[in-house]
Design a protein around this motif. Structure first.
Motif, PDB file in Angstrom:
ATOM      1  N   ALA A 100      -6.076  13.871   3.319  1.00 39.07           N
ATOM      2  CA  ALA A 100      -5.789  15.309   3.365  1.00 39.07           C
ATOM      3  C   ALA A 100      -4.292  15.582   3.349  1.00 39.07           C
ATOM      4  N   VAL A 101      -3.520  14.733   4.057  1.00 41.57           N
ATOM      5  CA  VAL A 101      -2.056  14.887   4.089  1.00 41.57           C
ATOM      6  C   VAL A 101      -1.477  14.742   2.682  1.00 41.57           C
ATOM      7  N   LEU A 102      -1.976  13.769   1.923  1.00 36.78           N
ATOM      8  CA  LEU A 102      -1.442  13.517   0.583  1.00 36.78           C
ATOM      9  C   LEU A 102      -1.985  14.506  -0.440  1.00 36.78           C
ATOM     10  N   ARG A 103      -3.183  15.013  -0.210  1.00 36.80           N
ATOM     11  CA  ARG A 103      -3.812  15.949  -1.157  1.00 36.80           C
ATOM     12  C   ARG A 103      -3.164  17.330  -1.094  1.00 36.80           C
ATOM     13  N   GLU A 104      -2.646  17.683   0.098  1.00 33.66           N
ATOM     14  CA  GLU A 104      -2.156  19.050   0.313  1.00 33.66           C
ATOM     15  C   GLU A 104      -1.089  19.484  -0.692  1.00 33.66           C
ATOM     16  N   PRO A 105      -0.014  18.683  -0.918  1.00 35.91           N
ATOM     17  CA  PRO A 105       0.979  19.161  -1.899  1.00 35.91           C
ATOM     18  C   PRO A 105       0.417  19.307  -3.305  1.00 35.91           C
ATOM     19  N   ALA A 116      -6.777  10.033  -8.263  1.00 34.94           N
ATOM     20  CA  ALA A 116      -6.012   8.975  -8.940  1.00 34.94           C
ATOM     21  C   ALA A 116      -4.570   8.963  -8.452  1.00 34.94           C
ATOM     22  N   ARG A 117      -4.005  10.145  -8.241  1.00 34.71           N
ATOM     23  CA  ARG A 117      -2.614  10.234  -7.799  1.00 34.71           C
ATOM     24  C   ARG A 117      -2.476   9.684  -6.374  1.00 34.71           C
ATOM     25  N   ILE A 118      -3.428  10.019  -5.513  1.00 35.08           N
ATOM     26  CA  ILE A 118      -3.384   9.516  -4.137  1.00 35.08           C
ATOM     27  C   ILE A 118      -3.470   7.998  -4.126  1.00 35.08           C
ATOM     28  N   ALA A 119      -4.392   7.449  -4.913  1.00 33.19           N
ATOM     29  CA  ALA A 119      -4.544   5.994  -4.968  1.00 33.19           C
ATOM     30  C   ALA A 119      -3.275   5.331  -5.492  1.00 33.19           C
ATOM     31  N   GLU A 120      -2.666   5.957  -6.504  1.00 36.11           N
ATOM     32  CA  GLU A 120      -1.453   5.410  -7.122  1.00 36.11           C
ATOM     33  C   GLU A 120      -0.292   5.379  -6.126  1.00 36.11           C
ATOM     34  N   VAL A 121      -0.123   6.466  -5.375  1.00 34.90           N
ATOM     35  CA  VAL A 121       1.018   6.554  -4.466  1.00 34.90           C
ATOM     36  C   VAL A 121       0.806   5.666  -3.236  1.00 34.90           C
ATOM     37  N   VAL A 147       3.120   6.469   4.981  1.00 33.29           N
ATOM     38  CA  VAL A 147       2.376   7.678   4.591  1.00 33.29           C
ATOM     39  C   VAL A 147       3.337   8.849   4.367  1.00 33.29           C
ATOM     40  N   ALA A 148       4.328   8.984   5.246  1.00 33.80           N
ATOM     41  CA  ALA A 148       5.314  10.065   5.086  1.00 33.80           C
ATOM     42  C   ALA A 148       6.088   9.912   3.772  1.00 33.80           C
ATOM     43  N   ILE A 149       6.427   8.682   3.425  1.00 29.99           N
ATOM     44  CA  ILE A 149       7.108   8.424   2.151  1.00 29.99           C
ATOM     45  C   ILE A 149       6.167   8.735   0.990  1.00 29.99           C
ATOM     46  N   ALA A 150       4.894   8.342   1.128  1.00 29.62           N
ATOM     47  CA  ALA A 150       3.906   8.636   0.088  1.00 29.62           C
ATOM     48  C   ALA A 150       3.769  10.139  -0.120  1.00 29.62           C
ATOM     49  N   ARG A 151       3.721  10.891   0.982  1.00 29.55           N
ATOM     50  CA  ARG A 151       3.616  12.351   0.862  1.00 29.55           C
ATOM     51  C   ARG A 151       4.820  12.917   0.114  1.00 29.55           C
TER      52      ARG A 151
END
Length: 248
Positions: A100-105, A116-121, A147-151
């Motif tokens: 959810a944290v990564l999907r939000e932006p 796909a983008r979440i998996a890639e990052v 995770v913060a860097i991934a976001r």
């Protein structure tokens, strides 16, 4: 060095009636890793916050990749420039899983191919897919900072603002995160503006540094000078002498 990725001209920043940063002039080239160094309270984190839009009371000029920075929120700016904060414990929502944290932006900016983008990052920051549905309290400090860097990477920014990104981590984990940041910069052509008080980190990560004292830049130096200690300002020499026992 190419065109400036970050350009600051005559930048003054205030908190209420107190001016905390004065007359900062700085140019960071595209692809460069640049450090702002100084003791606590020197104004270095405040400069990052102004660039990120988190310290709106400023005068002067801020531009990122040739685009002037306004004083208010700017969703387009978020695609260009992202910030990684010091505290991986406070910067992630405690009741949201990593997915959810990564999907939000991606949702905020209406971008597709989200899975796909979440998996890639996640892969880019060295976390496998089993971390997607974990909560922050189920992660170590180093994993949270990944995770913060991934976001920060989700929107494919070209400029990253790094506010003491390893200082809240155990020493054993700090080197892992610094190596990750160094690799990401090389792979993705990122520009870094990093705040730190740790000169060995500057030596490892950065091309140049600006030394801040009491809200002003007192010296801009090549990071290679950290090997010789050949600095022109007394304050920089004091910082250098005091850092002798520190290690990355």
């Amino acid at each position: 060095m190419g065109n400036p990725a970050i350009l600051l001209k005559d930048l003054d920043i205030s908190y209420g009636s107190t001016k905390v940063v004065r007359d900062v002039n700085l140019s960071v080239a595209e692809g460069e890793s640049f450090a702002l160094v100084g003791e606590s309270g020197s104004g270095k984190s405040t400069v990052l916050k102004a660039i990120a839009g988190l310290a709106p009371d400023w005068t002067g000029q801020i531009s990122v990749l040739g685009q002037p920075r306004g004083h208010g929120p700017d969703s387009g700016f978020a695609k260009t420039c992202q910030m990684v904060f010091q505290d991986p414990y406070g910067s992630l929502h405690p009741r949201k899983v990593v997915d959810a944290v990564l999907r939000e932006p991606l949702k905020v900016h209406g971008l597709g191919n989200r899975d796909a983008r979440i998996a890639e990052v996640l892969n880019a920051v060295g976390l496998d897919q089993r971390f997607r549905f974990r909560f922050p309290h189920q992660l170590s400090g180093g994993q949270r900072q990944r995770v913060a860097i991934a976001r920060a990477l989700m929107l494919e920014p070209k400029v990253m603002l790094l506010d003491e990104p390893t200082s809240a981590l155990d020493v054993s984990v700090q080197a892992e995160i610094l190596n990750l940041l160094k690799r990401l910069r090389a792979e993705q052509g990122l520009t870094y503006l990093m705040v730190t008080h740790n000169l060995p980190v500057v030596s490892f990560m950065c091309d140049r540094m600006a030394v801040m004292n009491k809200g002003e830049i007192v010296e801009i130096a090549d990071a290679k000078q950290l090997h010789s200690g050949d600095f022109s300002h007394d304050y920089t020499r004091e910082l250098y002498a005091a850092s002798g026992a520190e290690a990355v």
